[in-house]
Design an enzyme around this catalytic site. Structure first.
Site, mmCIF file in Angstrom:
data_model
loop_
_atom_site.group_PDB
_atom_site.id
_atom_site.type_symbol
_atom_site.label_atom_id
_atom_site.label_comp_id
_atom_site.label_asym_id
_atom_site.label_seq_id
_atom_site.Cartn_x
_atom_site.Cartn_y
_atom_site.Cartn_z
ATOM 1 N N ASP A 1 15.061 -30.151 -6.289
ATOM 2 C CA ASP A 1 16.260 -29.354 -6.602
ATOM 3 C C ASP A 1 16.833 -29.672 -7.977
ATOM 4 O O ASP A 1 17.301 -28.777 -8.690
ATOM 5 C CB ASP A 1 17.352 -29.578 -5.540
ATOM 6 C CG ASP A 1 17.134 -28.703 -4.312
ATOM 7 O OD1 ASP A 1 16.015 -28.194 -4.133
ATOM 8 O OD2 ASP A 1 18.098 -28.549 -3.526
ATOM 9 N N ASP B 1 25.373 -30.019 6.436
ATOM 10 C CA ASP B 1 24.009 -30.521 6.205
ATOM 11 C C ASP B 1 23.681 -31.714 7.105
ATOM 12 O O ASP B 1 22.516 -32.107 7.226
ATOM 13 C CB ASP B 1 23.818 -30.919 4.737
ATOM 14 C CG ASP B 1 23.868 -29.719 3.796
ATOM 15 O OD1 ASP B 1 23.939 -28.572 4.289
ATOM 16 O OD2 ASP B 1 23.831 -29.929 2.573
ATOM 17 N N GLU C 1 18.106 -23.437 4.007
ATOM 18 C CA GLU C 1 16.701 -23.387 3.592
ATOM 19 C C GLU C 1 15.867 -22.595 4.595
ATOM 20 O O GLU C 1 14.842 -22.014 4.278
ATOM 21 C CB GLU C 1 16.140 -24.795 3.435
ATOM 22 C CG GLU C 1 16.539 -25.485 2.146
ATOM 23 C CD GLU C 1 17.937 -26.070 2.187
ATOM 24 O OE1 GLU C 1 18.819 -25.541 2.900
ATOM 25 O OE2 GLU C 1 18.150 -27.070 1.489
ATOM 26 N N LYS D 1 12.520 -31.953 -1.613
ATOM 27 C CA LYS D 1 13.646 -31.135 -2.104
ATOM 28 C C LYS D 1 14.827 -32.021 -2.507
ATOM 29 O O LYS D 1 15.477 -31.763 -3.519
ATOM 30 C CB LYS D 1 14.070 -30.138 -1.024
ATOM 31 C CG LYS D 1 15.132 -29.149 -1.489
ATOM 32 C CD LYS D 1 15.414 -28.104 -0.434
ATOM 33 C CE LYS D 1 16.251 -26.960 -0.972
ATOM 34 N NZ LYS D 1 17.653 -27.260 -1.183
ATOM 35 N N ASN E 1 13.822 -23.417 -3.994
ATOM 36 C CA ASN E 1 14.755 -23.108 -2.915
ATOM 37 C C ASN E 1 16.053 -23.902 -3.104
ATOM 38 O O ASN E 1 16.673 -24.334 -2.135
ATOM 39 C CB ASN E 1 14.110 -23.418 -1.557
ATOM 40 C CG ASN E 1 14.881 -22.789 -0.398
ATOM 41 O OD1 ASN E 1 15.818 -22.017 -0.608
ATOM 42 N ND2 ASN E 1 14.506 -23.133 0.822
ATOM 43 N N HIS F 1 13.534 -29.572 4.287
ATOM 44 C CA HIS F 1 13.639 -31.032 4.208
ATOM 45 C C HIS F 1 14.476 -31.638 5.322
ATOM 46 O O HIS F 1 14.131 -32.674 5.884
ATOM 47 C CB HIS F 1 14.201 -31.423 2.834
ATOM 48 C CG HIS F 1 15.515 -30.773 2.496
ATOM 49 N ND1 HIS F 1 16.518 -31.402 1.804
ATOM 50 C CD2 HIS F 1 16.025 -29.531 2.775
ATOM 51 C CE1 HIS F 1 17.542 -30.592 1.654
ATOM 52 N NE2 HIS F 1 17.269 -29.444 2.234
ATOM 53 N N ARG F 2 15.601 -30.981 5.666
ATOM 54 C CA ARG F 2 16.492 -31.610 6.661
ATOM 55 C C ARG F 2 15.892 -31.546 8.071
ATOM 56 O O ARG F 2 16.159 -32.419 8.896
ATOM 57 C CB ARG F 2 17.886 -30.981 6.638
ATOM 58 C CG ARG F 2 18.525 -31.095 5.286
ATOM 59 C CD ARG F 2 20.010 -31.250 5.281
ATOM 60 N NE ARG F 2 20.451 -31.259 3.884
ATOM 61 C CZ ARG F 2 20.380 -32.314 3.066
ATOM 62 N NH1 ARG F 2 19.915 -33.471 3.507
ATOM 63 N NH2 ARG F 2 20.760 -32.232 1.810
HETATM 64 O O1 LIG Z 1 27.986 -27.068 -3.058
HETATM 65 C C1 LIG Z 1 27.053 -27.756 -2.640
HETATM 66 O O2 LIG Z 1 26.561 -28.694 -3.301
HETATM 67 C C2 LIG Z 1 26.494 -27.466 -1.302
HETATM 68 C C3 LIG Z 1 27.181 -26.654 -0.412
HETATM 69 C C4 LIG Z 1 26.678 -26.371 0.953
HETATM 70 O O3 LIG Z 1 26.130 -25.077 0.969
HETATM 71 P P1 LIG Z 1 26.953 -23.717 1.306
HETATM 72 O O4 LIG Z 1 28.138 -23.691 0.458
HETATM 73 O O5 LIG Z 1 25.959 -22.659 0.949
HETATM 74 O O6 LIG Z 1 27.300 -23.756 2.746
HETATM 75 C C5 LIG Z 1 25.583 -27.340 1.360
HETATM 76 O O7 LIG Z 1 24.939 -26.876 2.516
HETATM 77 C C6 LIG Z 1 24.554 -27.513 0.257
HETATM 78 O O8 LIG Z 1 23.531 -28.388 0.619
HETATM 79 C C7 LIG Z 1 25.203 -28.095 -0.971
HETATM 80 C C1 LIG Z 2 21.642 -26.325 2.238
HETATM 81 C C2 LIG Z 2 21.054 -27.190 1.430
HETATM 82 O O1 LIG Z 2 20.700 -26.970 0.150
HETATM 83 P P1 LIG Z 2 20.976 -25.848 -0.938
HETATM 84 O O2 LIG Z 2 21.934 -24.846 -0.389
HETATM 85 O O3 LIG Z 2 21.546 -26.590 -2.108
HETATM 86 O O4 LIG Z 2 19.629 -25.264 -1.240
HETATM 87 C C3 LIG Z 2 20.737 -28.574 1.886
HETATM 88 O O5 LIG Z 2 20.387 -29.412 1.041
HETATM 89 O O6 LIG Z 2 20.840 -28.859 3.088
#
Ligand SMILES: O=C(O)C1=C[C@@H](OP(=O)(O)O)[C@@H](O)[C@H](O)C1
Ligand SMILES: C=C(OP(=O)(O)O)C(=O)O
Length: 418
Positions: free
Chosen positions: A52, A296, A324, A399, A94, A373-374
């Protein structure tokens, strides 16, 4: 590790030792973006190096920002503050953060940009952000409602106020907030409706913006006012990843061990640190867990719930369907592959029927990670207690936590030889 599958061998003793989770994905990608928007050189330490953050760094490089990597946890970012039109579409895999944050930031540059991702990202909605930018006079289109997004940027917004619906993703708000200091006049962002998943991510955004010289006022719970200051280069330290920490907290309680992750739970500023309290209650986790403010961490807690003393209903997790992968479906599929009936979906709630007697059993199950990944990292926890848990596509942990399997191995976890 580049294996098609990985089968864990259950542990025979409590897991003990030291493992430092990598730097926070959320904070690293905010800091990279803001350093890329600041004139001068910024040094980011404690940073995450993973798929990422590499996608974010590569995108910045493609737009003329210099991103050096003097060691495994440092980025040195040098920018003129303005980005060049890239020769190719920006490919962001992703990475939701990179995709959403860059979409808003390039809208204030000059030139044509295409923001794209892999086949999974191409199913993750971005329309609310695109429509918000359209309302600001930006020529931007995402015909499918998901990436690819085409932007013909003219260097400014035609209005000083935007309303955004963040029901599907808080990242839309973060993206607009981080772009806002580049406008020519004070800019206001208003949330449509009171609902926002994981408000803690907005706090991370505000903290990172301020560290790079921005001035943001929280006018109310749903309105922010941002001054047109631009950004200032800064030296910035990234704290460890709280979502990554949840797997280590989970491994600790599940095996009755002691894993020192080097950071007390209270020291994290990320929303998923809230999961520590719930995980610490294992095997007496509550009957209802609201996942809205620690989204998450839900895969981790849902797999733990299979070993809890009593069933757990997860509520407030509808957003998990657009991560994801559809994480509610992936969790119910994986848990039911371990033992039919272990999980039920009720609308967007997930109910996990706890069964402490699962521990010690032989229950061969091939866990489809859906390249998430999760899902891979959380189902590995089941493999610490049950014989026969095979994780498909284990490399997807790259990721956000490329060293995950090595971290488990360093605690004494072993894997079946392929
Ligand atoms: O702002 C961020 O860093 C994130 C916000 C969350 O997503 P959403 O805002 O799409 O729910 C989270 O699930 C993602 O892993 C990281
Ligand atoms: C939702 C996630 O990632 P992102 O939205 O940043 O792809 C995550 O890391 O669980």
């Amino acid at each position: 590790m580049s294996l098609d599958t990985l089968t864990l061998l259950p542990v025979t003793q409590p897991l003990t030792g030291h493992v430092s989770p990598p730097g926070s994905k959320s904070i690293t990608n905010r800091a990279l973006l803001l350093a890329g928007l600041a004139r001068g050189t910024s040094r980011l330490t404690g940073a995450l190096k993973s798929d990422d953050t590499r996608y974010m760094a590569e995108a910045l490089r493609a737009m003329g920002v210099t991103v050096d990597e003097p060691d495994a946890t440092t980025f040195v970012v040098t920018s003129s503050g303005a980005w060049q039109e890239p020769a190719e579409p920006l490919f962001l895999g992703n990475a939701g953060t990179a995709t959403r944050f860059l979409t808003a930031a390039v809208a204030l540059q000059k030139g044509r940009f295409t923001v794209d991702g892999d086949q999974h990202m191409r199913k993750r909605p971005i329309l609310p952000l695109v429509e918000a930018l359209q309302s600001l006079g930006v020529a931007i289109a995402a015909p499918s409602g998901c990436p690819p997004v085409a932007i013909d940027a003219k260097g400014g917004f035609s209005k000083d106020r935007v309303v955004i619906d963040a029901g599907l993703s808080s990242q839309y708000v973060s993206a607009l907030l981080m772009a806002a200091p580049l406008t020519r006049q004070p800019f206001e962002i208003e949330l449509k409706g009171a609902e926002i998943g994981a408000r803690g991510y907005i706090d991370l955004t505000l903290a990172a913006m301020r560290a790079f010289g921005a001035s943001v006022e929280e006018v109310s719970a749903s309105i922010w006012r941002v001054q047109p200051t631009g950004y200032r280069a800064a030296d910035f330290h990234v704290e460890p990843d709280a979502s990554a920490a949840t797997y280590l907290w989970g491994a600790e309680v599940l095996t009755g061990g002691k894993i020192d992750i080097g950071t007390p739970a209270e020291a994290f500023t990320q929303p998923d640190a809230k999961a520590h309290a719930v995980i610490s209650a294992f095997p007496h986790m509550p009957a209802v867990i609201d996942g809205s403010q620690m989204q998450d961490a839900i895969p981790t807690i849902a797999v733990l719930a299979a070993f809890n003393e009593t069933p757990v209903r997860f509520v407030g997790i509808a957003n998990l369907r657009v991560k994801e992968c559809d994480r509610i479906r992936a969790l119910s599929t994986g848990l039911n592959a371990i033992r039919p009936g272990l999980a039920t979906e009720e609308g967007d709630d997930l109910i996990v029927a706890a069964d402490p007697a699962l521990a010690g059993q032989v229950l061969p199950a091939r866990i489809d990670t859906f390249a998430d990944h999760r899902i891979a990292m959380s189902f590995a926890l089941a493999g610490l207690k049950i014989s026969g848990i095979t994780i498909l596509d284990p490399g997807c942990v790259a990721k956000t936590y490329p060293d995950y399997w090595d971290a488990l191995a360093s605690l004494g976890v072993t894997f079946e030889k392929p």
